[in-house]
Design an enzyme around this catalytic site. Sequence first.
Site, short mmCIF file in Angstrom:
data_model
loop_
_atom_site.label_atom_id
_atom_site.label_comp_id
_atom_site.label_asym_id
_atom_site.label_seq_id
_atom_site.Cartn_x
_atom_site.Cartn_y
_atom_site.Cartn_z
N CYS A 271 0.80 -1.22 0.00
CA CYS A 271 0.00 0.00 0.00
C CYS A 271 0.84 1.28 0.00
O CYS A 271 0.33 2.35 -0.30
CB CYS A 271 -0.94 0.00 1.20
SG CYS A 271 -1.96 -1.48 1.32
N ASN B 227 -10.34 -0.89 -1.16
CA ASN B 227 -8.90 -0.78 -0.91
C ASN B 227 -8.16 -1.46 -2.05
O ASN B 227 -8.23 -2.68 -2.20
CB ASN B 227 -8.57 -1.43 0.44
CG ASN B 227 -7.09 -1.37 0.79
OD1 ASN B 227 -6.24 -1.13 -0.06
ND2 ASN B 227 -6.77 -1.60 2.05
N HIS C 87 -3.75 6.73 1.83
CA HIS C 87 -4.07 5.40 1.33
C HIS C 87 -5.51 5.07 1.72
O HIS C 87 -5.93 5.32 2.85
CB HIS C 87 -3.11 4.37 1.94
CG HIS C 87 -3.56 2.95 1.79
ND1 HIS C 87 -3.97 2.44 0.57
CD2 HIS C 87 -3.68 1.94 2.69
CE1 HIS C 87 -4.31 1.17 0.74
NE2 HIS C 87 -4.16 0.86 2.01
#
Length: 338
Positions: A124, A294, A263
């Site tokens: 990420c 995500n 993020h």
Amino acid sequence: MTRPTLRAARPVQHARILGVGGVRGENVVVNDDIVGPINSSDEWIRQRTGIVSRRRAGQDVTVADLAERAANEALAAAGLQGSDVDTVLVSTVTWFEQTPSLAAVVADRIGATPAPAYDISAACAGYAYGIAQADALVRAGTARHVLVIGVEKMSDFIDPTDRSISFLLGDGAGAAVVGPSDEPGIGQTVWGSDGSAAAMIGQTHSWLDYRNAEPGTEVGWPTLRQEGPSVYKWAVFQMTPVAEQAIEAAGLRPEDIDVFLPHQANMRIIDHMVKKLGLREDVVVARDIAETGNTSAASIPLATERLLREGQAKSGDIALQIGFGAGLAYAAQVVVLP
């Protein structure tokens, strides 16, 4: 005898992002589509994560396909072609081949050959890692135009019965072109890792375990999992100071930030960071997670692309971006939006 003097690359004083692009999986997967196997509900997922739906790609769509499309969008936004690219960096953890790199494959597809190309494995945090490297390459004079891609097809690594992470994940790719600038466009990157906590996010087991498993054992296809409460605490309490350091490293104050690009891990984490950072009340906050999910390394560039496309952010805005996740790896920098 006098030793010869090497000729170094001619450095460039500044770099900035010239254009961004993004693509999402074509399938919209709402919460009700996935709650059965995890014995959950639409209300629970919304309250815990802020996710209403996630985007996932079809089985015939590869990570390379997503990356290529995002790359071409970013190049078009920057007014460039593949042949103008000097280096290709791809951040991903879902490319199935150990070698060759996905970056090399994408470079060929977009006509960037013979540009150097390599992959980054920082999950990420991967896109922010890529921007840090692109900034350094341009300012060092090693490259003029660097293509940075964050791409994941997380659906290839999902256990539908896993309650720790499966309901969070989506598929997509975001890309940015970094090039020279007359003014500073990318602030100093604050980054790092903590391998002592690596077990908090990762695969259920290794590919070696999968290969060597005896017939009839429970060692199946490796999927992703996380220690949700531990990850939440780490992100909430340890990543906010990193974001603060990135603002300071750029010579700015929290009130100077126009756009916040965290993020897209969890809406509650985002809300907490906004509160703790002391950003302006009118700061634009990326919340792409609500409809995209995500997407790991793709989440920051996808959120950026959406804000610019929808007019919520504009060229010249000062944005703080921070990526954090498996590794545990993290990176933050302040950038000027293209």
